[in-house]
Design a protein around this motif. Structure first.
Motif, PDB file in Angstrom:
ATOM      1  N   SER A  84       0.898  -1.178  -0.152  1.00  0.00           N
ATOM      2  CA  SER A  84       0.021   0.083  -0.080  1.00  0.00           C
ATOM      3  C   SER A  84       0.888   1.070   0.133  1.00  0.00           C
ATOM      4  CB  SER A  84      -0.802  -0.301   1.063  1.00  0.00           C
ATOM      5  OG  SER A  84      -1.739  -1.161   1.251  1.00  0.00           O
ATOM      6  N   ASP A  85       0.529   2.395  -0.705  1.00  0.00           N
ATOM      7  CA  ASP A  85       1.254   3.665  -0.754  1.00  0.00           C
ATOM      8  C   ASP A  85       0.328   4.428  -0.052  1.00  0.00           C
ATOM      9  OD1 ASP A  85      -0.853   4.153  -2.828  1.00  0.00           O
ATOM     10  OD2 ASP A  85       0.664   4.422  -4.384  1.00  0.00           O
ATOM     11  N   LYS A  86      -0.941   4.470   0.221  1.00  0.00           N
ATOM     12  CA  LYS A  86      -1.799   5.362   1.079  1.00  0.00           C
ATOM     13  C   LYS A  86      -2.537   4.823   2.076  1.00  0.00           C
ATOM     14  CE  LYS A  86      -1.218   9.081  -1.703  1.00  0.00           C
ATOM     15  NZ  LYS A  86      -0.684  10.328  -1.504  1.00  0.00           N
ATOM     16  N   LEU A 208     -17.163   0.131   2.122  1.00  0.00           N
ATOM     17  CA  LEU A 208     -17.315   1.660   1.751  1.00  0.00           C
ATOM     18  C   LEU A 208     -16.452   1.512   0.355  1.00  0.00           C
ATOM     19  CD1 LEU A 208     -16.377   3.173   5.200  1.00  0.00           C
ATOM     20  CD2 LEU A 208     -18.093   3.797   3.588  1.00  0.00           C
ATOM     21  N   ASP A 209     -15.650   0.432   0.194  1.00  0.00           N
ATOM     22  CA  ASP A 209     -14.828   0.553  -0.954  1.00  0.00           C
ATOM     23  C   ASP A 209     -15.699   0.461  -2.164  1.00  0.00           C
ATOM     24  OD1 ASP A 209     -11.986   0.401  -1.857  1.00  0.00           O
ATOM     25  OD2 ASP A 209     -12.626  -1.310  -2.722  1.00  0.00           O
ATOM     26  N   TYR A 210     -16.710  -0.021  -2.127  1.00  0.00           N
ATOM     27  CA  TYR A 210     -17.798  -0.001  -3.468  1.00  0.00           C
ATOM     28  C   TYR A 210     -18.670   1.114  -3.249  1.00  0.00           C
ATOM     29  CZ  TYR A 210     -15.389  -4.498  -4.397  1.00  0.00           C
ATOM     30  OH  TYR A 210     -14.434  -5.281  -4.748  1.00  0.00           O
ATOM     31  N   SER A 211     -18.553   1.963  -2.639  1.00  0.00           N
ATOM     32  CA  SER A 211     -19.583   2.961  -2.021  1.00  0.00           C
ATOM     33  C   SER A 211     -18.967   4.493  -2.000  1.00  0.00           C
ATOM     34  CB  SER A 211     -20.511   2.595  -1.419  1.00  0.00           C
ATOM     35  OG  SER A 211     -19.880   2.744  -0.071  1.00  0.00           O
ATOM     36  N   ILE A 221     -11.824   4.538  -4.448  1.00  0.00           N
ATOM     37  CA  ILE A 221     -12.882   3.610  -4.461  1.00  0.00           C
ATOM     38  C   ILE A 221     -12.404   2.389  -5.491  1.00  0.00           C
ATOM     39  CG2 ILE A 221     -14.294   4.995  -6.293  1.00  0.00           C
ATOM     40  CD1 ILE A 221     -16.717   3.922  -5.072  1.00  0.00           C
ATOM     41  N   GLY A 222     -12.677   1.288  -4.997  1.00  0.00           N
ATOM     42  CA  GLY A 222     -12.202   0.315  -5.829  1.00  0.00           C
ATOM     43  C   GLY A 222     -10.915  -0.434  -5.495  1.00  0.00           C
ATOM     44  N   ASP A 223     -10.118   0.321  -4.366  1.00  0.00           N
ATOM     45  CA  ASP A 223      -8.965  -0.478  -4.344  1.00  0.00           C
ATOM     46  C   ASP A 223      -8.823  -1.854  -3.860  1.00  0.00           C
ATOM     47  OD1 ASP A 223      -7.624   2.062  -4.380  1.00  0.00           O
ATOM     48  OD2 ASP A 223      -7.214   2.331  -2.494  1.00  0.00           O
ATOM     49  N   ASP A 224      -9.868  -2.390  -3.323  1.00  0.00           N
ATOM     50  CA  ASP A 224      -9.976  -3.946  -2.942  1.00  0.00           C
ATOM     51  C   ASP A 224     -10.295  -4.673  -4.070  1.00  0.00           C
ATOM     52  OD1 ASP A 224      -9.374  -3.142  -0.299  1.00  0.00           O
ATOM     53  OD2 ASP A 224     -11.737  -3.555   0.324  1.00  0.00           O
ATOM     54  N   PHE A 225     -10.989  -4.137  -4.939  1.00  0.00           N
ATOM     55  CA  PHE A 225     -11.389  -4.826  -6.445  1.00  0.00           C
ATOM     56  C   PHE A 225     -10.058  -4.952  -7.273  1.00  0.00           C
ATOM     57  CE2 PHE A 225     -12.044  -4.397 -10.841  1.00  0.00           C
ATOM     58  CZ  PHE A 225     -13.194  -5.487 -11.005  1.00  0.00           C
ATOM     59  N   ARG A 226      -9.377  -3.756  -7.210  1.00  0.00           N
ATOM     60  CA  ARG A 226      -8.111  -3.858  -8.150  1.00  0.00           C
ATOM     61  C   ARG A 226      -7.056  -4.752  -7.548  1.00  0.00           C
ATOM     62  NH1 ARG A 226     -10.462   1.296  -8.436  1.00  0.00           N
ATOM     63  NH2 ARG A 226     -10.899   1.808 -10.684  1.00  0.00           N
ATOM     64  N   ASP A 227      -6.965  -4.897  -6.108  1.00  0.00           N
ATOM     65  CA  ASP A 227      -6.216  -5.799  -5.349  1.00  0.00           C
ATOM     66  C   ASP A 227      -6.430  -7.278  -5.482  1.00  0.00           C
ATOM     67  OD1 ASP A 227      -4.502  -3.558  -4.750  1.00  0.00           O
ATOM     68  OD2 ASP A 227      -5.159  -3.297  -2.724  1.00  0.00           O
ATOM     69  N   GLY A 228      -7.790  -7.461  -6.035  1.00  0.00           N
ATOM     70  CA  GLY A 228      -8.311  -8.824  -6.062  1.00  0.00           C
ATOM     71  C   GLY A 228      -8.797  -9.419  -4.701  1.00  0.00           C
ATOM     72  N   LYS A 229      -9.012  -8.528  -3.698  1.00  0.00           N
ATOM     73  CA  LYS A 229      -9.408  -8.816  -2.466  1.00  0.00           C
ATOM     74  C   LYS A 229     -11.049  -9.380  -2.380  1.00  0.00           C
ATOM     75  CE  LYS A 229      -6.532  -6.034   0.095  1.00  0.00           C
ATOM     76  NZ  LYS A 229      -6.252  -4.853   1.203  1.00  0.00           N
ATOM     77  N   SER A 259      -9.445  -5.064 -18.565  1.00  0.00           N
ATOM     78  CA  SER A 259      -9.476  -4.846 -19.824  1.00  0.00           C
ATOM     79  C   SER A 259      -8.969  -3.300 -20.152  1.00  0.00           C
ATOM     80  CB  SER A 259     -11.053  -4.681 -20.082  1.00  0.00           C
ATOM     81  OG  SER A 259     -11.873  -3.690 -19.326  1.00  0.00           O
ATOM     82  N   ASP A 260      -8.520  -2.624 -19.118  1.00  0.00           N
ATOM     83  CA  ASP A 260      -7.764  -1.368 -19.280  1.00  0.00           C
ATOM     84  C   ASP A 260      -6.757  -1.211 -18.193  1.00  0.00           C
ATOM     85  OD1 ASP A 260      -9.012   0.511 -17.153  1.00  0.00           O
ATOM     86  OD2 ASP A 260     -10.769  -0.230 -17.909  1.00  0.00           O
ATOM     87  N   PRO A 261      -5.867  -0.159 -18.235  1.00  0.00           N
ATOM     88  CA  PRO A 261      -4.627  -0.322 -17.500  1.00  0.00           C
ATOM     89  C   PRO A 261      -5.096  -0.145 -16.054  1.00  0.00           C
ATOM     90  CG  PRO A 261      -4.334   1.210 -19.530  1.00  0.00           C
ATOM     91  CD  PRO A 261      -5.629   0.674 -19.525  1.00  0.00           C
ATOM     92  N   HIS A 262      -5.930   0.558 -15.643  1.00  0.00           N
ATOM     93  CA  HIS A 262      -6.660   0.813 -14.301  1.00  0.00           C
ATOM     94  C   HIS A 262      -7.539  -0.109 -13.857  1.00  0.00           C
ATOM     95  CE1 HIS A 262      -3.449   3.954 -13.924  1.00  0.00           C
ATOM     96  NE2 HIS A 262      -3.999   4.499 -15.166  1.00  0.00           N
TER      97      HIS A 262
END
Length: 322
Positions: A84-86, A208-211, A221-229, A259-262
């Protein structure tokens, strides 16, 4: 804060005193994360539990500081493991100083916590906090094993949350009663309060990560999603998914093939699936289930201002999800 504010000032002073070291990097790095420590919820729970059972001594101050050191040490290690960086909108210690200092200062804070336990002198307190520390570590390892695995069940998730988050909540409230030498049934009630509060708190956090907006969380928002949690909203949606949806979840969570970089388009689609299956609403209902269990755990204690506040802490923890 009004009820235990003076005690919390003393806890903060004890934390500052114990962060001192002739190695300048230690107080500098430790102070960075402790300053970002939010509302000091866990030590506040120790102070509140002690006050609930009528404790009037001094032990709860050092014990609350001990809880905060344990919590902060795990945060330092978590941020390294999660890369994590934040954290709450601030750069993490590992982003500023690197992984090695972060891990070592985390170890230092664990050692300070052990010193405080020994100074307290209670084998029961040492046992509670040592067990909690071990369980938290087990939870971290369990989470590593379930990461990026769409076969993760709600039971798996709750086991991880019960270890990673709720174990320290339960220890924080239980030792408040131990300091007052309360009977076993009261200690068990305080333990159940902290444990169920901790689970409700973490479920709300994962919701909260989805809202939430970035300003609310201090993270995108979406950090958990992008980390695959695999958190509860996603677990619920996967359980209701058809074959096409399971293939999507496999691609984005297990393979991390966005499907895209982020991963923005995939996150938008994930939100659509969560909405389709009512997963966010189901997540909030589960948070409320554990919140209600936490409130019921206090039934055996007579009504008082501090009991009211401890009940409102439960409401606050879940209300963050709105």
């Amino acid at each position: 804060m009004d009820l235990v504010g003076e005690d919390l000032k003393r806890v903060n002073q004890a934390i500052l005193d114990r962060m001192h070291s002739p190695i300048a990097l230690i107080p500098q790095l430790a102070g960075h994360i402790i300053a970002a420590g939010g509302k000091r919820l866990r030590p506040l729970l120790t102070l509140g539990a002690a006050k609930l059972v009528g404790y009037e001594g001094e032990r709860h101050i050092q014990l609350a500081a001990c809880i905060e050191f344990l919590h902060t040490a795990t945060l330092l290690h978590d941020d390294v493991v999660d890369e994590s960086d934040k954290r709450r909108g601030r750069d993490t210690a590992n982003a500023v100083w690197g992984n090695k200092p972060s891990v070592l200062v985390g170890d230092f804070l664990f050692a300070r916590a052990f010193e405080l336990m020994v100074e307290d002198g209670s084998l029961e307190v040492m046992g509670i906090l040592a067990r909690a520390s071990a369980v938290i570590s087990e939870g971290e390892i369990h989470q590593l094993l379930t990461a990026n695995n769409i076969e993760t069940t709600e039971a798996d998730y709750l086991e991880v949350v019960g270890a990673k988050t709720a174990a320290l909540f339960a220890a924080a409230t239980r030792i408040g009663g131990v300091a007052a030498d309360r009977p076993r049934e009261e200690l068990d009630a305080l333990d159940a309060y902290g444990r169920n509060l901790g689970i409700a708190f973490q479920i709300a956090d994962d919701f909260l990560d989805y809202s939430a907006r970035e300003a609310d969380l201090g993270k995108s928002i979406g950090d958990d999603f992008r980390d695959g949690k695999l958190t509860l909203p996603v677990i619920h949606a996967i359980a209701a998914a058809n074959d096409e949806e399971r293939a999507f979840w496999t691609r984005v969570l297990e393979e991390q093939a966005f499907s895209d970089p982020h991963g923005d388009a995939d996150f938008t689609h994930a939100m659509t699936l969560l909405s389709k299956h009512g997963s966010l609403e189901a997540t909030v209902r589960r948070a409320h289930d554990f919140a209600e269990a936490a409130r019921r755990s206090l039934d055996m204690f007579p009504d008082s201002p501090v009991k009211t506040v401890l009940t409102e802490v439960v409401d606050f923890s879940v209300a963050r999800a709105y």
